[in-house]
Design an enzyme around this catalytic site. Sequence first.
Site, PDB file in Angstrom:
ATOM      1  N   CYS A  36     -13.469   9.925   6.450  1.00 48.55           N
ATOM      2  CA  CYS A  36     -12.153  10.412   6.031  1.00 48.55           C
ATOM      3  C   CYS A  36     -11.651  11.391   7.086  1.00 48.55           C
ATOM      4  O   CYS A  36     -12.369  11.762   8.022  1.00 48.55           O
ATOM      5  CB  CYS A  36     -12.247  11.098   4.674  1.00 48.55           C
ATOM      6  SG  CYS A  36     -13.272  12.600   4.693  1.00 48.55           S
ATOM      7  N   HIS A  65     -22.386  15.699   4.888  1.00 45.83           N
ATOM      8  CA  HIS A  65     -23.600  15.233   4.218  1.00 45.83           C
ATOM      9  C   HIS A  65     -23.945  13.804   4.642  1.00 45.83           C
ATOM     10  O   HIS A  65     -23.783  12.851   3.880  1.00 45.83           O
ATOM     11  CB  HIS A  65     -23.431  15.325   2.703  1.00 45.83           C
ATOM     12  CG  HIS A  65     -23.518  16.725   2.194  1.00 45.83           C
ATOM     13  ND1 HIS A  65     -22.985  17.132   0.991  1.00 45.83           N
ATOM     14  CD2 HIS A  65     -24.098  17.835   2.734  1.00 45.83           C
ATOM     15  CE1 HIS A  65     -23.220  18.420   0.814  1.00 45.83           C
ATOM     16  NE2 HIS A  65     -23.888  18.862   1.857  1.00 45.83           N
ATOM     17  N   CYS A 120     -12.681  21.206   5.447  1.00 47.66           N
ATOM     18  CA  CYS A 120     -11.623  20.228   5.222  1.00 47.66           C
ATOM     19  C   CYS A 120     -10.393  20.944   4.674  1.00 47.66           C
ATOM     20  O   CYS A 120     -10.508  21.759   3.749  1.00 47.66           O
ATOM     21  CB  CYS A 120     -12.098  19.174   4.231  1.00 47.66           C
ATOM     22  SG  CYS A 120     -10.792  18.035   3.727  1.00 47.66           S
ATOM     23  N   HIS A 148     -23.839  22.538  -5.077  1.00 48.37           N
ATOM     24  CA  HIS A 148     -23.147  21.871  -3.972  1.00 48.37           C
ATOM     25  C   HIS A 148     -22.440  22.923  -3.124  1.00 48.37           C
ATOM     26  O   HIS A 148     -21.835  23.862  -3.643  1.00 48.37           O
ATOM     27  CB  HIS A 148     -22.148  20.854  -4.518  1.00 48.37           C
ATOM     28  CG  HIS A 148     -21.584  19.930  -3.478  1.00 48.37           C
ATOM     29  ND1 HIS A 148     -20.595  20.316  -2.601  1.00 48.37           N
ATOM     30  CD2 HIS A 148     -21.879  18.632  -3.165  1.00 48.37           C
ATOM     31  CE1 HIS A 148     -20.294  19.304  -1.804  1.00 48.37           C
ATOM     32  NE2 HIS A 148     -21.061  18.268  -2.125  1.00 48.37           N
ATOM     33  N   GLU A 150     -19.685  22.919  -1.494  1.00 49.91           N
ATOM     34  CA  GLU A 150     -18.258  23.092  -1.778  1.00 49.91           C
ATOM     35  C   GLU A 150     -18.044  23.950  -3.015  1.00 49.91           C
ATOM     36  O   GLU A 150     -17.156  24.817  -3.040  1.00 49.91           O
ATOM     37  CB  GLU A 150     -17.575  21.736  -1.964  1.00 49.91           C
ATOM     38  CG  GLU A 150     -16.080  21.874  -2.229  1.00 49.91           C
ATOM     39  CD  GLU A 150     -15.397  20.556  -2.546  1.00 49.91           C
ATOM     40  OE1 GLU A 150     -14.340  20.601  -3.214  1.00 49.91           O
ATOM     41  OE2 GLU A 150     -15.902  19.487  -2.147  1.00 49.91           O
ATOM     42  N   THR A 190     -13.619  18.443  -4.779  1.00 50.74           N
ATOM     43  CA  THR A 190     -12.779  17.375  -4.231  1.00 50.74           C
ATOM     44  C   THR A 190     -13.440  16.005  -4.227  1.00 50.74           C
ATOM     45  O   THR A 190     -12.758  14.997  -4.044  1.00 50.74           O
ATOM     46  CB  THR A 190     -12.363  17.696  -2.783  1.00 50.74           C
ATOM     47  OG1 THR A 190     -13.532  17.775  -1.964  1.00 50.74           O
ATOM     48  CG2 THR A 190     -11.582  19.000  -2.712  1.00 50.74           C
ATOM     49  N   SER A 248     -24.820  13.407  -0.574  1.00 46.24           N
ATOM     50  CA  SER A 248     -23.373  13.213  -0.452  1.00 46.24           C
ATOM     51  C   SER A 248     -22.790  12.919  -1.823  1.00 46.24           C
ATOM     52  O   SER A 248     -22.995  11.839  -2.386  1.00 46.24           O
ATOM     53  CB  SER A 248     -23.067  12.056   0.506  1.00 46.24           C
ATOM     54  OG  SER A 248     -21.717  11.656   0.390  1.00 46.24           O
TER      55      SER A 248
END
Length: 336
Positions: A36, A65, A120, A148, A150, A190, A248
């Site tokens: 992405c 990841h 990101c 995680h 994030e 996300t 991931s």
Amino acid sequence: MFGQRLDTLGAMSSSVSSPSPETGKKILLAAPRGYCAGVDRAVETVERALEEYGAPIYVRKEIVHNRYVVDTLAEKGVIFVEEASEAPEGAHMVFSAHGVSPAVKEEAAAKNLQAIDAACPLVTKVHNEVKRFDKQGFHILFIGHEGHEEVEGTMGHSLDRTHLVDGIESIPGLPAFLADEPNLIWLSQTTLSVDETMEIVRELKKVYPQLQDPPSDDICYATQNRQVAVKAIAERCDLMIVVGSTNSSNSVRLVEVALQAGAKNAYLVDYAHQIDEAWLDGVQTIGISSGASVPEILVTGVLERLAGYGFDDVEEVTTAAEKIVFALPRVLRPAR
């Protein structure tokens, strides 16, 4: 730049291919898949930093990841560390695509690290939402997976007013006072499953009728569109193989989505050699996709291995076109 935006097409398209008349074996290749825009940006950030400053470049956690990406960068002189404090004084450090908390940035500053943030932009958007709603007096129910990177980075922007919801089963453990909290809103990691997230939101609203929806969707375009692409082929597949690493989140979700959408079986692999020949017993149609941090070379390896078992007819099924590109961190942009 390699990342592209996904805009859903009016009609699904595919490259036409017929199963081998000898074997009837076929591969359905989901598109879009793989890298992405955020992953492109993060990996290129590290590569540009190596070019600009030379090795070693330190990266906190994994830049993305994916085992192959991490190992390849390590061979070029990147040193991956768990915490900023592990890097030597004054070193160049890149923060991963998953984003970091203010505390991590303070830790890096305390060691005079030359920090480059490869988060990101869609993760940064969620950080900004958390800060804004915190400032407005909201309590935030943050849907995500405990541990995680994030999630840790996002929640670090509002330690006192953000509460983690890690699945429906975690709802009863939320603080009791939230039932009477008028300013309550949900946000999310996300890289979650869209369907699973909305199921959690529905359950949350049964407990908290006052819960407000965010002004925009937090689940990123790439995550959503890769799930749509998998759903488009899953029902036709005896087996789905998703290329991606076990840490991931978006890759793991693709396996779950495939099974929920009708695939008879589904597996996650990092590399082609991990495919077990026993998986192919009685299989005529295989679906293939890959997570948002997976380079296409790994998918090519899977296709080559499966061709050796007679799966040499490939139909690419496309549900969206990607066009988004994210600019590099300012410090690494070419001078004009």
